[in-house]
Design a protein around this motif. Structure first.
Motif, short mmCIF file in Angstrom:
data_model
loop_
_atom_site.label_atom_id
_atom_site.label_comp_id
_atom_site.label_asym_id
_atom_site.label_seq_id
_atom_site.Cartn_x
_atom_site.Cartn_y
_atom_site.Cartn_z
N VAL A 81 0.86 -1.19 0.00
CA VAL A 81 0.00 0.00 0.00
C VAL A 81 0.90 1.24 0.00
CG1 VAL A 81 -1.88 -1.17 1.19
CG2 VAL A 81 -0.14 0.03 2.53
N LEU A 82 0.31 2.38 -0.36
CA LEU A 82 1.10 3.59 -0.54
C LEU A 82 1.84 4.00 0.74
CD1 LEU A 82 1.93 5.88 -2.44
CD2 LEU A 82 -0.08 7.15 -1.66
N GLU A 83 1.17 3.92 1.88
CA GLU A 83 1.82 4.33 3.13
C GLU A 83 3.05 3.48 3.42
OE1 GLU A 83 1.21 7.03 4.73
OE2 GLU A 83 -0.44 7.50 3.37
N LYS A 84 2.94 2.19 3.17
CA LYS A 84 4.09 1.31 3.38
C LYS A 84 5.18 1.61 2.36
CE LYS A 84 6.42 -2.28 4.88
NZ LYS A 84 7.12 -2.25 6.18
N PHE A 85 4.77 1.90 1.14
CA PHE A 85 5.73 2.24 0.08
C PHE A 85 6.56 3.44 0.49
CE2 PHE A 85 6.62 4.85 -3.71
CZ PHE A 85 7.42 3.99 -4.42
N LEU A 86 5.93 4.45 1.08
CA LEU A 86 6.63 5.67 1.45
C LEU A 86 7.64 5.46 2.58
CD1 LEU A 86 3.72 8.28 1.32
CD2 LEU A 86 5.50 7.85 -0.38
N SER A 87 7.52 4.34 3.28
CA SER A 87 8.47 4.05 4.35
C SER A 87 9.69 3.30 3.84
CB SER A 87 7.78 3.22 5.45
OG SER A 87 7.51 1.90 5.01
N LEU A 88 9.66 2.89 2.57
CA LEU A 88 10.79 2.16 1.99
C LEU A 88 11.93 3.12 1.65
CD1 LEU A 88 8.95 -0.20 -0.54
CD2 LEU A 88 9.77 -0.78 1.76
N PRO A 89 13.18 2.67 1.71
CA PRO A 89 14.30 3.50 1.24
C PRO A 89 14.22 3.65 -0.28
CG PRO A 89 15.07 1.29 1.77
CD PRO A 89 13.65 1.36 2.24
#
Length: 268
Positions: free
Chosen positions: A161-169
């Motif tokens: 999901v987008l929120e998890k994506f934004l936490s990726l390096p």
């Protein structure tokens, strides 16, 4: 101090490994091997004169593949990015090079586009868009869908999901950006062998469905006026239209100013 002797078998083995990594690079040789020090570093051993003499007889094309093509591109892109993103990793630079080769665009243009969109900040956010490539739910879904269809672009892609994506390096976001470009190119340009200009690359992010139109948006076109109004800064020549040429000029400006290509070239 004892200096270990480098055997011929070691030299042949090292060259075989290096050549296999860079065999897909196609730039022409400029001169005979200038890279003895690079080879010494890769072997973590001193270079002996007899070995250097043997290596100087190798074909120039091999010399370029190993020492010039990849090394020059890597160093240039690394120099471009590290001025503005000091913690840029070698892994990310390699991904820029690999992605540009896969989607068929210039690595300079890809680096400039991602910097323009997000300053390469993984948590960059603009409304419903975010990450280094300003992805949203739909673009993430398209990236994942392409991986489901094509095993060759599966690496690094998971349902997310987008929120998890934004936490990726940024290194882990890059495969999704790659797949999005490939999906848009397949859908709207269709010729996957076409080399993309910087403007076309940007257009696939901005308005992919209008990539083949005279203009991407216009203040005087009822169908795209609202899109133009929200992106007036992309109208480079201020003629009330946003075109591929405008986007190319923006990419070129980012390369010349923010990323300072002349500096990167001088440091090669």
């Amino acid at each position: 101090m004892h200096i270990p002797r480098i055997r011929n078998s070691q030299v042949r083995g090292a060259f075989h490994k290096l050549k296999s990594v860079y065999v897909q690079k196609e730039k022409a040789a400029k001169k005979t091997i200038p890279g003895m020090l690079l080879l010494a570093q890769s072997l973590t051993m001193p270079v002996q004169a007899p070995v250097a003499a043997k290596m100087s007889k190798l074909r120039p094309s091999i010399a370029t593949d190993i020492f010039e093509s990849q090394s020059a591109d890597f160093i240039r892109i690394k120099n471009m990015l590290k001025r503005v993103v000091p913690d840029i990793s070698d892994d990310f630079v390699e991904q820029i090079l690999e992605t540009s080769e896969r989607v068929k665009c210039e690595p300079d243009d890809l680096a400039a586009l991602l910097y323009k969109e997000s300053k390469l900040k993984p948590n960059s956010r603009n409304g419903n868009f975010g990450g280094i490539g300003q992805m949203n739910k739909k673009s993430l879904s398209l990236s994942i869908s392409l991986a489901d269809k094509d095993e060759s672009v599966r690496k690094g892609i998971n349902t997310i999901v987008l929120e998890k994506f934004l936490s990726l390096p940024r290194e882990e976001q890059m495969p999704y950006v790659r797949n999005y470009i490939l999906a848009m190119k397949s859908a709207y340009i269709r010729n996957m062998n076409k080399h993309l200009s910087g403007g076309e690359l940007y257009g696939l992010f901005y308005t992919p469905g209008r990539i083949n139109k005279k203009f991407l948006s216009s203040a005087n076109d009822s169908a795209t006026a609202s899109l133009y109004a929200g992106n007036k800064s992309l109208d480079y020549n201020k003629d009330s239209m946003i075109t591929i040429k405008d986007l190319q000029n923006i990419i070129d400006n980012v390369k010349a100013t923010d990323l300072n290509i002349s500096y990167a070239d001088a440091k090669k």
